[in-house]
Motif scaffolding. Structure first.
Motif, PDB file in Angstrom:
ATOM      1  N   ALA A  45       0.837  -1.202   0.000  1.00 13.73           N
ATOM      2  CA  ALA A  45       0.000   0.000   0.000  1.00 13.73           C
ATOM      3  C   ALA A  45       0.871   1.252   0.000  1.00 13.73           C
ATOM      4  CB  ALA A  45      -0.946  -0.002   1.199  1.00 13.73           C
ATOM      5  N   ILE A  46       1.902   1.274   0.828  1.00 13.64           N
ATOM      6  CA  ILE A  46       2.806   2.424   0.904  1.00 13.64           C
ATOM      7  C   ILE A  46       3.548   2.606  -0.423  1.00 13.64           C
ATOM      8  CG2 ILE A  46       4.937   3.238   2.004  1.00 13.64           C
ATOM      9  CD1 ILE A  46       3.828   1.986   4.636  1.00 13.64           C
ATOM     10  N   ARG A  47       4.020   1.503  -1.000  1.00 13.01           N
ATOM     11  CA  ARG A  47       4.747   1.556  -2.273  1.00 13.01           C
ATOM     12  C   ARG A  47       3.860   2.055  -3.399  1.00 13.01           C
ATOM     13  NH1 ARG A  47       4.338  -1.704  -6.193  1.00 13.01           N
ATOM     14  NH2 ARG A  47       3.539  -3.435  -4.952  1.00 13.01           N
ATOM     15  N   GLU A  48       2.649   1.511  -3.496  1.00 16.99           N
ATOM     16  CA  GLU A  48       1.737   1.922  -4.575  1.00 16.99           C
ATOM     17  C   GLU A  48       1.355   3.396  -4.444  1.00 16.99           C
ATOM     18  OE1 GLU A  48       0.765   0.631  -7.359  1.00 16.99           O
ATOM     19  OE2 GLU A  48       1.639  -1.350  -7.079  1.00 16.99           O
ATOM     20  N   LEU A  49       1.129   3.851  -3.222  1.00 16.14           N
ATOM     21  CA  LEU A  49       0.801   5.259  -3.022  1.00 16.14           C
ATOM     22  C   LEU A  49       1.931   6.138  -3.548  1.00 16.14           C
ATOM     23  CD1 LEU A  49      -1.224   7.335  -1.854  1.00 16.14           C
ATOM     24  CD2 LEU A  49       0.111   7.225   0.260  1.00 16.14           C
ATOM     25  N   PHE A  50       3.171   5.762  -3.242  1.00 19.16           N
ATOM     26  CA  PHE A  50       4.307   6.546  -3.706  1.00 19.16           C
ATOM     27  C   PHE A  50       4.437   6.481  -5.226  1.00 19.16           C
ATOM     28  CE2 PHE A  50       8.799   6.974  -4.842  1.00 19.16           C
ATOM     29  CZ  PHE A  50       9.005   8.276  -4.439  1.00 19.16           C
ATOM     30  N   GLU A  51       4.342   5.283  -5.803  1.00 24.95           N
ATOM     31  CA  GLU A  51       4.515   5.136  -7.251  1.00 24.95           C
ATOM     32  C   GLU A  51       3.467   5.923  -8.037  1.00 24.95           C
ATOM     33  OE1 GLU A  51       6.479   0.651  -7.176  1.00 24.95           O
ATOM     34  OE2 GLU A  51       4.540   0.940  -8.147  1.00 24.95           O
ATOM     35  N   GLU A  52       2.223   5.886  -7.584  1.00 22.17           N
ATOM     36  CA  GLU A  52       1.149   6.502  -8.367  1.00 22.17           C
ATOM     37  C   GLU A  52       0.918   7.972  -8.033  1.00 22.17           C
ATOM     38  OE1 GLU A  52      -2.432   4.220  -8.764  1.00 22.17           O
ATOM     39  OE2 GLU A  52      -1.337   2.486  -9.500  1.00 22.17           O
ATOM     40  N   SER A  53       1.262   8.417  -6.812  1.00 24.21           N
ATOM     41  CA  SER A  53       0.954   9.798  -6.423  1.00 24.21           C
ATOM     42  C   SER A  53       2.173  10.621  -6.036  1.00 24.21           C
ATOM     43  CB  SER A  53      -0.017   9.801  -5.239  1.00 24.21           C
ATOM     44  OG  SER A  53       0.658   9.376  -4.065  1.00 24.21           O
ATOM     45  N   GLY A  54       3.288   9.960  -5.735  1.00 25.18           N
ATOM     46  CA  GLY A  54       4.460  10.660  -5.241  1.00 25.18           C
ATOM     47  C   GLY A  54       4.409  10.937  -3.748  1.00 25.18           C
ATOM     48  N   LEU A  55       3.328  10.513  -3.078  1.00 26.52           N
ATOM     49  CA  LEU A  55       3.169  10.766  -1.651  1.00 26.52           C
ATOM     50  C   LEU A  55       3.877   9.699  -0.820  1.00 26.52           C
ATOM     51  CD1 LEU A  55      -0.616  11.705  -1.560  1.00 26.52           C
ATOM     52  CD2 LEU A  55       1.346  13.265  -1.460  1.00 26.52           C
ATOM     53  N   ILE A  56       4.461  10.130   0.273  1.00 26.67           N
ATOM     54  CA  ILE A  56       5.148   9.213   1.190  1.00 26.67           C
ATOM     55  C   ILE A  56       4.266   9.014   2.415  1.00 26.67           C
ATOM     56  CG2 ILE A  56       7.180   8.865   2.638  1.00 26.67           C
ATOM     57  CD1 ILE A  56       8.702  10.624   0.562  1.00 26.67           C
ATOM     58  N   ALA A  57       3.804   7.790   2.590  1.00 27.15           N
ATOM     59  CA  ALA A  57       2.923   7.461   3.716  1.00 27.15           C
ATOM     60  C   ALA A  57       3.741   7.147   4.957  1.00 27.15           C
ATOM     61  CB  ALA A  57       2.040   6.270   3.365  1.00 27.15           C
ATOM     62  N   ARG A  58       3.157   7.450   6.107  1.00 27.44           N
ATOM     63  CA  ARG A  58       3.759   7.051   7.380  1.00 27.44           C
ATOM     64  C   ARG A  58       3.692   5.521   7.478  1.00 27.44           C
ATOM     65  NH1 ARG A  58       3.801  11.564  11.121  1.00 27.44           N
ATOM     66  NH2 ARG A  58       2.656  13.313  10.235  1.00 27.44           N
ATOM     67  N   PRO A  59       4.583   4.927   8.273  1.00 29.50           N
ATOM     68  CA  PRO A  59       4.550   3.466   8.451  1.00 29.50           C
ATOM     69  C   PRO A  59       3.243   2.994   9.107  1.00 29.50           C
ATOM     70  CG  PRO A  59       6.570   4.426   9.388  1.00 29.50           C
ATOM     71  CD  PRO A  59       5.675   5.555   9.003  1.00 29.50           C
ATOM     72  N   ASN A  60       2.962   1.721   8.974  1.00 26.82           N
ATOM     73  CA  ASN A  60       1.844   1.053   9.636  1.00 26.82           C
ATOM     74  C   ASN A  60       0.467   1.618   9.283  1.00 26.82           C
ATOM     75  OD1 ASN A  60       3.702  -0.613  11.110  1.00 26.82           O
ATOM     76  ND2 ASN A  60       4.077   1.162  12.405  1.00 26.82           N
ATOM     77  N   PRO A  61       0.104   1.588   8.002  1.00 28.92           N
ATOM     78  CA  PRO A  61      -1.243   2.019   7.639  1.00 28.92           C
ATOM     79  C   PRO A  61      -2.289   1.109   8.286  1.00 28.92           C
ATOM     80  CG  PRO A  61      -0.191   0.940   5.782  1.00 28.92           C
ATOM     81  CD  PRO A  61       0.849   1.076   6.854  1.00 28.92           C
ATOM     82  N   LYS A  62      -3.482   1.663   8.511  1.00 29.42           N
ATOM     83  CA  LYS A  62      -4.546   0.920   9.188  1.00 29.42           C
ATOM     84  C   LYS A  62      -5.363   0.110   8.169  1.00 29.42           C
ATOM     85  CE  LYS A  62      -8.771   1.570  11.825  1.00 29.42           C
ATOM     86  NZ  LYS A  62      -9.827   2.521  12.150  1.00 29.42           N
ATOM     87  N   PHE A  63      -5.502  -1.187   8.428  1.00 29.75           N
ATOM     88  CA  PHE A  63      -6.309  -2.055   7.564  1.00 29.75           C
ATOM     89  C   PHE A  63      -7.783  -1.712   7.732  1.00 29.75           C
ATOM     90  CE2 PHE A  63      -8.443  -6.284   6.963  1.00 29.75           C
ATOM     91  CZ  PHE A  63      -8.281  -6.326   5.585  1.00 29.75           C
ATOM     92  N   GLU A  82      -1.584   7.644   6.096  1.00 33.62           N
ATOM     93  CA  GLU A  82      -1.423   9.035   6.517  1.00 33.62           C
ATOM     94  C   GLU A  82      -0.135   9.568   5.915  1.00 33.62           C
ATOM     95  OE1 GLU A  82      -1.683   9.792  10.681  1.00 33.62           O
ATOM     96  OE2 GLU A  82      -3.312   8.351  10.955  1.00 33.62           O
ATOM     97  N   VAL A  83      -0.198  10.825   5.510  1.00 25.77           N
ATOM     98  CA  VAL A  83       0.990  11.501   4.987  1.00 25.77           C
ATOM     99  C   VAL A  83       1.230  12.753   5.822  1.00 25.77           C
ATOM    100  CG1 VAL A  83       0.723  10.610   2.639  1.00 25.77           C
ATOM    101  CG2 VAL A  83      -0.339  12.780   3.256  1.00 25.77           C
ATOM    102  N   LYS A  84       2.459  13.245   5.807  1.00 18.77           N
ATOM    103  CA  LYS A  84       2.789  14.446   6.571  1.00 18.77           C
ATOM    104  C   LYS A  84       2.258  15.679   5.854  1.00 18.77           C
ATOM    105  CE  LYS A  84       6.993  12.577   8.596  1.00 18.77           C
ATOM    106  NZ  LYS A  84       8.444  12.603   8.583  1.00 18.77           N
ATOM    107  N   GLY A  85       1.780  16.622   6.641  1.00 14.51           N
ATOM    108  CA  GLY A  85       1.395  17.913   6.095  1.00 14.51           C
ATOM    109  C   GLY A  85       0.061  17.918   5.378  1.00 14.51           C
ATOM    110  N   GLU A  86      -0.336  19.113   4.963  1.00 18.49           N
ATOM    111  CA  GLU A  86      -1.588  19.298   4.229  1.00 18.49           C
ATOM    112  C   GLU A  86      -1.351  19.037   2.747  1.00 18.49           C
ATOM    113  OE1 GLU A  86      -4.842  20.430   5.196  1.00 18.49           O
ATOM    114  OE2 GLU A  86      -4.081  19.730   7.124  1.00 18.49           O
ATOM    115  N   LEU A  87      -2.325  18.420   2.109  1.00 18.88           N
ATOM    116  CA  LEU A  87      -2.220  18.194   0.672  1.00 18.88           C
ATOM    117  C   LEU A  87      -3.000  19.267  -0.079  1.00 18.88           C
ATOM    118  CD1 LEU A  87      -2.658  14.310   0.594  1.00 18.88           C
ATOM    119  CD2 LEU A  87      -0.544  15.637   0.473  1.00 18.88           C
ATOM    120  N   ALA A  88      -2.542  19.588  -1.271  1.00 22.47           N
ATOM    121  CA  ALA A  88      -3.192  20.599  -2.100  1.00 22.47           C
ATOM    122  C   ALA A  88      -4.573  20.116  -2.543  1.00 22.47           C
ATOM    123  CB  ALA A  88      -2.325  20.882  -3.327  1.00 22.47           C
ATOM    124  N   GLU A  89      -5.377  21.033  -3.047  1.00 27.80           N
ATOM    125  CA  GLU A  89      -6.701  20.674  -3.590  1.00 27.80           C
ATOM    126  C   GLU A  89      -6.550  19.773  -4.810  1.00 27.80           C
ATOM    127  OE1 GLU A  89      -9.975  21.188  -2.589  1.00 27.80           O
ATOM    128  OE2 GLU A  89      -8.923  21.726  -0.767  1.00 27.80           O
TER     129      GLU A  89
END
Length: 136
Positions: A45-63, A82-89
């Motif tokens: 999940a963390i890898r796919e989020l980064f590959e498709e959006s460029g976003l870096i997720a915090r460890p241990n996402p909730k199932f 969860e990612v750090k900071g606010e995301l743009a519109e």
């Protein structure tokens, strides 16, 4: 084939928004990808989020749960990331998949009914998320 769906949410006065994107060849979608051999689902999940959006997720996402799609019987596993900071519109990310494509990201209100730009699989996924997030 197991798929992961990294979910990014934001809570607004009018309800819950989910991160979605316009794929130039395949319509409106959620981030999703295949779990690689011997890969943990959380890591996928963390890898796919980064590959498709460029976003870096915090460890241990909730199932959040899994869904076997009526459309094609694929097994999708949903993880709240969860990612750090606010995301743009809105923003654009150049994804290397498929030879390199530009994905246009935006926030989609979960209370809306998806239009015809959404593929059936993602309509089913949105319904699953709407039900699981409002019942908890």
């Amino acid at each position: 084939m197991k798929k992961v769906v990294p979910v990014i949410l934001r809570h607004k006065n009018q309800g819950i928004d989910i991160l979605a994107f316009h794929h130039p060849l395949a319509g409106t979608q959620l981030v999703k990808g295949t779990v690689e051999q011997a890969e943990q689902y959380e890591q996928a999940a963390i890898r796919e989020l980064f590959e498709e959006s460029g976003l870096i997720a915090r460890p241990n996402p909730k199932f959040l749960g899994n869904l076997i799609l009526r459309f094609n019987q694929q097994d999708w596993y949903f993880y709240l990331c969860e990612v750090k900071g606010e995301l743009a519109e809105t923003w654009q990310h150049h994804c290397q998949d498929g030879g390199g494509l530009d994905f246009r990201f935006f926030w989609y209100c979960l209370d809306q009914q998806p239009d015809d730009h959404w593929h059936e699989t993602f309509k089913e996924a949105l319904s699953f998320l709407r039900n699981s997030l409002t019942s908890s």
